[in-house]
Design a protein around this motif. Structure first.
Motif, PDB file in Angstrom:
ATOM      1  N   LYS A 333       0.854  -1.192   0.000  1.00 21.17           N
ATOM      2  CA  LYS A 333       0.000   0.000   0.000  1.00 21.17           C
ATOM      3  C   LYS A 333       0.885   1.234   0.000  1.00 21.17           C
ATOM      4  CE  LYS A 333      -3.663   2.363   2.631  1.00 21.17           C
ATOM      5  NZ  LYS A 333      -4.441   2.665   1.427  1.00 21.17           N
ATOM      6  N   ASN A 334       0.744   2.071  -1.036  1.00 19.25           N
ATOM      7  CA  ASN A 334       1.490   3.320  -1.080  1.00 19.25           C
ATOM      8  C   ASN A 334       0.967   4.282  -0.020  1.00 19.25           C
ATOM      9  OD1 ASN A 334       3.295   3.127  -3.558  1.00 19.25           O
ATOM     10  ND2 ASN A 334       1.315   2.614  -4.461  1.00 19.25           N
ATOM     11  N   LYS A 335       1.878   4.993   0.635  1.00 19.49           N
ATOM     12  CA  LYS A 335       1.473   5.992   1.624  1.00 19.49           C
ATOM     13  C   LYS A 335       0.889   7.217   0.917  1.00 19.49           C
ATOM     14  CE  LYS A 335       5.076   4.410   4.785  1.00 19.49           C
ATOM     15  NZ  LYS A 335       6.342   4.745   5.477  1.00 19.49           N
ATOM     16  N   ASP A 336       0.119   7.996   1.661  1.00 15.99           N
ATOM     17  CA  ASP A 336      -0.594   9.129   1.062  1.00 15.99           C
ATOM     18  C   ASP A 336       0.347  10.164   0.444  1.00 15.99           C
ATOM     19  OD1 ASP A 336      -3.009   8.022   1.742  1.00 15.99           O
ATOM     20  OD2 ASP A 336      -3.311   9.244   3.533  1.00 15.99           O
ATOM     21  N   ASN A 337       1.587  10.265   0.944  1.00 13.92           N
ATOM     22  CA  ASN A 337       2.528  11.262   0.407  1.00 13.92           C
ATOM     23  C   ASN A 337       3.412  10.678  -0.698  1.00 13.92           C
ATOM     24  OD1 ASN A 337       4.174   9.606   1.947  1.00 13.92           O
ATOM     25  ND2 ASN A 337       5.346  11.293   2.860  1.00 13.92           N
ATOM     26  N   GLU A 338       3.051   9.466  -1.172  1.00 15.55           N
ATOM     27  CA  GLU A 338       3.849   8.815  -2.205  1.00 15.55           C
ATOM     28  C   GLU A 338       3.196   8.870  -3.577  1.00 15.55           C
ATOM     29  OE1 GLU A 338       6.161   5.705   0.807  1.00 15.55           O
ATOM     30  OE2 GLU A 338       4.675   4.917  -0.607  1.00 15.55           O
ATOM     31  N   ILE A 366      10.520   5.261  -0.575  1.00 15.06           N
ATOM     32  CA  ILE A 366       9.082   5.030  -0.544  1.00 15.06           C
ATOM     33  C   ILE A 366       8.810   3.557  -0.258  1.00 15.06           C
ATOM     34  CG2 ILE A 366       8.541   6.955  -2.078  1.00 15.06           C
ATOM     35  CD1 ILE A 366       8.378   5.000  -4.403  1.00 15.06           C
ATOM     36  N   GLU A 367       7.549   3.226  -0.014  1.00 14.80           N
ATOM     37  CA  GLU A 367       7.177   1.861   0.350  1.00 14.80           C
ATOM     38  C   GLU A 367       7.608   0.859  -0.725  1.00 14.80           C
ATOM     39  OE1 GLU A 367       5.684  -1.071   2.886  1.00 14.80           O
ATOM     40  OE2 GLU A 367       6.174   1.046   3.226  1.00 14.80           O
TER      41      GLU A 367
END
Length: 390
Positions: A333-338, A366-367
């Motif tokens: 799951k990508n983070k909101d700032n990614e 990033i994730e």
């Protein structure tokens, strides 16, 4: 707007060292161009290789640029040209040049890899960047616009993870136009719009996408990436002949079964194109979580040549295709700032511009990095386009 002049022999000055900023493909091309002129590189600048040697010259860190402010700098990068220029201006560097004239030199190319030949024979990409820099505008170097998840090949090592789509889809044309228009309305200039999939020539509305954007003055170049297996329709072929449009033909050997037919077709129809022979890929690995340390994650991101390979997928702008498709496929799951989301109307253009600008300058991992081997000079090579068995 041109920020720099091109380096040539007349730019040499006594007791001034020659420093090439960038130890990637363009750095290597600068080295060969200087060698053809009988000029030796004293230093390269590159964060990922600092403390080592590159092509026989010591590599220094960008953090130490101030120690060389009175020497001669050549900016050898496509994706980071403006960042490098700003770094040099921050130390009041006196002599800053681009490498366009070095790229234009004729010399023995037998020592150049296929990747280097690709860049040298497509000088217009670099020229497009240096001719359109403007520090007062929000300029995006390139964006890969994903049109489809469908592909005519099943490459087991595809870095963009197309092989994992069980029910691949074409992205609806209306959805692409609506969301990508919001992105364009928030910026001032996109230097290179790259259309890909999957295989873009499978996309039934490719002609509509080309017609929509080929005359948009905010977009300076459009590049279509094909695996050379599909012949485009007549409608697409007509749009491909536009002066702003280029086709990058990948040649993976036997699996690129239409490479020669496409070459002849494009030549006959005045389509600008280039055939890139791929024998090897970098092994970025399968999308499984690695137990990397924080330092290892930072190193993977800093060194990765795909870290700023912006991918626009289903209305969102991601830092790289691995983040876009790995998240879309549910591997993580990508983070909101990614990512930057354009699926909703932009209510405040200035705020969106600030969000895009900050996103483009992101310097932390990033994730997706946790699920990747990274793509750098240390990544092992593997055979390109090996097909999966059914």
């Amino acid at each position: 707007m041109r920020l720099t002049e091109s380096f040539n022999r007349n730019c040499l000055q006594e007791k001034k060292r020659i420093i090439v900023y960038g130890a990637g493909r363009y750095g290597e091309l600068a080295f060969h161009g200087l060698k053809a002129l009988g000029i030796t590189v004293d230093f390269f600048v590159d964060r990922s290789l600092c403390g080592k040697k590159f092509l026989g010259a010591e590599v220094i860190s960008p953090d130490n640029l101030g120690d060389y402010a009175h020497d001669i700098f050549l900016i050898a990068s496509l994706n980071y040209f403006q960042d490098m220029y700003l770094n040099l201006k921050s130390i009041d560097a006196e002599y800053v040049y681009d490498i366009l004239d070095l790229l234009k030199l004729d010399y023995d190319e037998s020592a150049l890899s296929e990747y280097l030949l690709d860049e040298k024979h497509n000088i217009s990409k670099y020229e497009n960047v240096i001719n359109n820099m403007d520090l007062d505008k929000l300029i995006v170097n390139h964006v890969e616009l994903v049109l489809t998840e469908k592909c005519s090949l099943r490459c087991k090592d595809c870095a963009n993870l197309m092989q994992y789509y069980q029910a691949p889809e074409h992205i609806p044309c209306a959805e692409i136009i609506e969301t990508f228009d919001r992105f364009l309305d928030a910026i001032d200039c996109l230097l290179d719009l790259r259309l890909l999939g999957g295989e873009p020539f499978l996309y039934k509305d490719l002609d509509k996408i080309l017609e929509r954007y080929k005359d948009d003055d905010r977009i300076k170049r459009i590049t279509i990436y094909t695996n050379s297996t599909i012949i485009p329709s007549d409608a697409v072929l007509k749009s491909l002949s536009h002066k702003k449009v280029f086709v990058h033909q990948s040649n993976y050997g036997a699996v690129s079964r239409k490479v020669n037919e496409l070459d002849s077709l494009f030549t006959m129809n005045n389509v600008q194109h280039y055939i890139h022979v791929y024998e090897k890929w970098l092994d970025v690995g399968i999308p499984e979580r690695h137990n990397y340390t924080e330092d290892a994650l930072k190193k993977i991101f800093t060194d990765c040549i795909m870290a700023k390979c912006f991918s626009f997928y289903r209305g969102r702008l991601y830092l790289c295709p691995r983040a876009a498709h790995g998240g879309g496929l549910g591997f993580f799951k990508n983070k909101d700032n990614e990512f930057v989301d354009f699926n909703e109307c932009v209510r405040n253009r200035d705020e969106k511009r600030s969000e895009i600008s900050a996103f483009m300058q992101k310097s932390d991992y990033i994730e997706a990095c946790r699920y990747c081997n990274g793509s750098s000079s240390r990544t092992r090579e593997i055979d390109a386009a090996v097909q999966m068995r059914n």
